[in-house]
Structures are given as C-alpha cells and as structure tokens.
Design a protein around this motif. Structure first.
Motif, PDB file in Angstrom:
ATOM      1  N   PHE A  73      -1.217   3.244 -13.493  1.00 51.94           N
ATOM      2  CA  PHE A  73      -1.826   4.603 -13.276  1.00 51.94           C
ATOM      3  C   PHE A  73      -3.061   4.472 -12.139  1.00 51.94           C
ATOM      4  O   PHE A  73      -3.056   5.014 -11.185  1.00 51.94           O
ATOM      5  CB  PHE A  73      -2.498   4.816 -14.523  1.00 51.94           C
ATOM      6  N   ILE A  74      -3.938   3.471 -12.315  1.00 60.80           N
ATOM      7  CA  ILE A  74      -5.199   3.086 -11.308  1.00 60.80           C
ATOM      8  C   ILE A  74      -4.512   2.792  -9.881  1.00 60.80           C
ATOM      9  O   ILE A  74      -4.798   3.431  -9.099  1.00 60.80           O
ATOM     10  CB  ILE A  74      -5.731   1.946 -11.539  1.00 60.80           C
ATOM     11  N   ARG A  75      -3.405   1.906  -9.538  1.00 59.43           N
ATOM     12  CA  ARG A  75      -2.948   1.595  -8.370  1.00 59.43           C
ATOM     13  C   ARG A  75      -2.133   2.626  -7.887  1.00 59.43           C
ATOM     14  O   ARG A  75      -2.311   2.970  -6.822  1.00 59.43           O
ATOM     15  CB  ARG A  75      -1.919   0.222  -8.869  1.00 59.43           C
ATOM     16  N   ILE A 105      -4.604   5.201  -6.579  1.00 62.39           N
ATOM     17  CA  ILE A 105      -5.501   4.776  -5.432  1.00 62.39           C
ATOM     18  C   ILE A 105      -4.456   4.640  -4.334  1.00 62.39           C
ATOM     19  O   ILE A 105      -4.686   5.237  -2.947  1.00 62.39           O
ATOM     20  CB  ILE A 105      -6.233   3.421  -5.539  1.00 62.39           C
ATOM     21  N   GLU A 106      -3.454   4.021  -4.299  1.00 60.42           N
ATOM     22  CA  GLU A 106      -2.580   3.761  -3.208  1.00 60.42           C
ATOM     23  C   GLU A 106      -1.909   5.214  -2.351  1.00 60.42           C
ATOM     24  O   GLU A 106      -1.861   5.442  -1.373  1.00 60.42           O
ATOM     25  CB  GLU A 106      -1.565   2.762  -3.519  1.00 60.42           C
ATOM     26  N   PHE A 116       0.999  -6.797   1.945  1.00 60.39           N
ATOM     27  CA  PHE A 116       1.654  -5.501   2.422  1.00 60.39           C
ATOM     28  C   PHE A 116       0.968  -4.251   1.901  1.00 60.39           C
ATOM     29  O   PHE A 116       0.657  -2.997   2.629  1.00 60.39           O
ATOM     30  CB  PHE A 116       3.164  -5.299   1.948  1.00 60.39           C
ATOM     31  N   HIS A 117       0.594  -4.433   0.613  1.00 59.37           N
ATOM     32  CA  HIS A 117       0.080  -3.018  -0.109  1.00 59.37           C
ATOM     33  C   HIS A 117      -1.464  -3.083   0.242  1.00 59.37           C
ATOM     34  O   HIS A 117      -2.173  -1.884   0.426  1.00 59.37           O
ATOM     35  CB  HIS A 117       0.094  -3.081  -1.775  1.00 59.37           C
ATOM     36  N   ARG A 118      -2.167  -4.243   0.514  1.00 60.93           N
ATOM     37  CA  ARG A 118      -3.511  -4.001   1.340  1.00 60.93           C
ATOM     38  C   ARG A 118      -3.261  -3.435   2.615  1.00 60.93           C
ATOM     39  O   ARG A 118      -4.374  -2.551   2.903  1.00 60.93           O
ATOM     40  CB  ARG A 118      -4.030  -5.421   1.147  1.00 60.93           C
ATOM     41  N   ALA A 137     -10.935  -0.530  -0.987  1.00 58.50           N
ATOM     42  CA  ALA A 137     -10.394  -0.005  -2.358  1.00 58.50           C
ATOM     43  C   ALA A 137      -9.379  -1.167  -3.062  1.00 58.50           C
ATOM     44  O   ALA A 137      -9.294  -0.962  -4.191  1.00 58.50           O
ATOM     45  CB  ALA A 137      -9.524   1.266  -2.250  1.00 58.50           C
ATOM     46  N   TRP A 138      -8.883  -2.060  -2.174  1.00 58.24           N
ATOM     47  CA  TRP A 138      -8.203  -3.208  -2.960  1.00 58.24           C
ATOM     48  C   TRP A 138      -8.951  -3.901  -3.991  1.00 58.24           C
ATOM     49  O   TRP A 138      -8.043  -4.349  -4.815  1.00 58.24           O
ATOM     50  CB  TRP A 138      -7.531  -3.963  -1.650  1.00 58.24           C
ATOM     51  N   GLY A 139     -10.015  -4.177  -3.762  1.00 58.12           N
ATOM     52  CA  GLY A 139     -10.968  -4.650  -4.820  1.00 58.12           C
ATOM     53  C   GLY A 139     -10.760  -4.051  -5.971  1.00 58.12           C
ATOM     54  O   GLY A 139     -10.517  -4.716  -7.201  1.00 58.12           O
ATOM     55  N   THR A 140     -10.861  -2.673  -5.916  1.00 58.32           N
ATOM     56  CA  THR A 140     -10.509  -1.957  -7.423  1.00 58.32           C
ATOM     57  C   THR A 140      -9.177  -2.052  -7.979  1.00 58.32           C
ATOM     58  O   THR A 140      -9.068  -2.300  -9.015  1.00 58.32           O
ATOM     59  CB  THR A 140     -11.003  -0.463  -7.183  1.00 58.32           C
ATOM     60  N   VAL A 141      -8.190  -1.931  -7.048  1.00 58.49           N
ATOM     61  CA  VAL A 141      -6.792  -2.135  -7.586  1.00 58.49           C
ATOM     62  C   VAL A 141      -6.637  -3.548  -8.035  1.00 58.49           C
ATOM     63  O   VAL A 141      -6.245  -3.699  -9.183  1.00 58.49           O
ATOM     64  CB  VAL A 141      -5.985  -1.930  -6.204  1.00 58.49           C
ATOM     65  N   ASN A 142      -7.262  -4.804  -7.366  1.00 58.82           N
ATOM     66  CA  ASN A 142      -6.891  -6.004  -7.786  1.00 58.82           C
ATOM     67  C   ASN A 142      -7.633  -6.430  -9.223  1.00 58.82           C
ATOM     68  O   ASN A 142      -7.037  -6.927  -9.729  1.00 58.82           O
ATOM     69  CB  ASN A 142      -7.334  -6.817  -6.703  1.00 58.82           C
TER      70      ASN A 142
END
Length: 243
Positions: A89-91, A94-95, A140-142, A153-158
């Motif tokens: 859900f978070i990913r 954000i993405e 790729f996603h980053r 925002a990648w830090g939050t996803v990761n």
C-alpha cells in the motif's frame, strides 16, 4: 571500532555493520523464514562479539524480522502477508503518485537510463542471476521516482518493505519468470516515453500488485514460509548459517 561499507560509503559501527549484514541475509533469503538463529554462531561467522549480534537481533525483532521465544531461541520471522499488504500500500501510493506528476518534457534524457536498466535486466535473465536482477529492480523503481524529482522518497518506501522484499524474492525463485517482470517494466517505460502518464501509472500499479498473486501461489507451495496470524511456538531446529 568502525568499518567501511563494501561500496566505500560512510563508516559504520560494528553494531550497524552486523545489523546490516543480518538484515540483508534475511531479506535475500540467505537466512530463510523460520530459520533458527544462534548468537554464538553468528558472532563467530561475522568475526564480532556476541554484543553487536544480540543488539542487532533485538532491533530486527522490533522491525518484525526476528522472533524471540524464551527457553526456545531466536528465529527468522515468517513472512507476514498482512505486513506485505501494508508495505505494498505504501509503495503503490508513493510510486504511482510520483509517476503521475512526471512532466513529459523533462524525461527525455532519463529514458535512456531506464532503457539501460532494462537491457541489464535482460542480461541477468539470460544468466539466471536473481540477486543481480533484484538489485536492478530496486534501481529501476528508484529511477522512476527520480523522474518527478521524488528520489528521496525511496527511503520511505525501502524502510517499509522488508516482508514485501522477501515475498518478491520468493516469487523470483519459485513462481514468476524474470522475463515477465521485464516486460512489465518496459510497458511502464513505453508509456512514459509516449507522454501518457495515465497509462504509465496503470501499468505500474498492475506490476506492483502482481506480488499478491505470487504470494498466494508461494503460500500454496511452501506454507512453512508464511505466518498464519496465530501465535505458534516453534520447535528448535538446525541453526542457520550465513555461509
């Protein structure tokens, strides 16, 4: 005492280095879900004292990656489908929000970078290198987040996706051909290059949600890797090794 990261990054304390090593071993499935953990053996393998190992296991317990049972021992947590859903859900939020904000005129020079990642992924597919593909998948996603200036925002996803990453790793090993994932990535890039943000977001959302089908297939084939939501007291088994 401090050490340097393998990539030449900032110096890490012994505890941080130990934590990073054990966490990575769990996420990459080097330490499989349900594996028993021994402070003594981990300390010996990593060349550290028991203290940083004990501290690392306590932090990993807080992250939901390790379970500790009194009089039984410490174990790698089973993959929790509810945590997978939360991370997904978070990913996705954000993405997809980031991709919807991409300005077509600003991405031309970055399309080449995305295509280069796709080419590298094809090479890993031919070589059957799952570890390298996973690294490129993260890249790729980053890079997609960077298209709209949201790479930070990648830090939050990761930080949210440890259980999700283990499910994704299992899907690469047990269920989903890498070529299918590359095709999904290419569909996203094609839509971005065609200046069709709605199609790009829809392709990305479909790609990200595919993990739910993978989880169901993996649970059917290997239920021992997944938690059931009911408390259970494991039986002590052979200690897992990082070798």
């Amino acid at each position: 005492m401090a050490d340097e990261t393998p990539t030449g990054g900032p110096l890490l304390s012994v505890r941080d280095r130990t934590l990073d090593t054990i966490r990575r071993a769990i996420i990459t499935l080097e330490l499989r879900p349900g594996a028993a953990l021994s402070e003594n053996e981990l300390a010996a393998e990593l060349g550290v004292s028991r203290t940083p190992v004990r501290e690392s296991l306590l932090l990993l317990r807080e992250e939901g990656m390790v379970q500790v049972f009194p009089q039984v021992g410490s174990f790698v947590s089973l993959v929790d489908p509810e945590r997978v859903k939360q991370a997904q859900f978070i990913r996705e939020a954000i993405e997809c929000a980031s991709l919807s904000q991409v300005e077509p005129g600003e991405v031309r020079e970055r399309i080449g970078d995305l295509r280069a990642i796709l080419d590298a992924q094809k090479d890993t597919a031919q070589a059957g290198d799952h570890d390298r593909f996973f690294e490129l998948d993260e890249e790729f996603h980053r890079a997609l987040l960077a298209l709209a200036g949201h790479e930070s925002a990648w830090g939050t996803v990761n930080a949210a996706k440890a259980h999700l990453d283990r499910a994704r790793r299992l899907s690469l090993i047990d269920t989903r051909p890498i070529g299918e994932l590359i095709d999904q990535h290419a569909e996203v890039v094609d839509a971005v290059e065609a200046a069709d943000p709605a199609a790009a977001v829809e392709a990305l959302r479909s790609h990200l949600r595919a993990v739910f089908d993978d989880v169901e297939r993996i649970r059917a084939a290997s239920p021992e890797y997944f938690s059931t939501g009911r408390p259970s007291r494991p039986v002590r088994r052979t200690i897992a090794s990082l070798e």
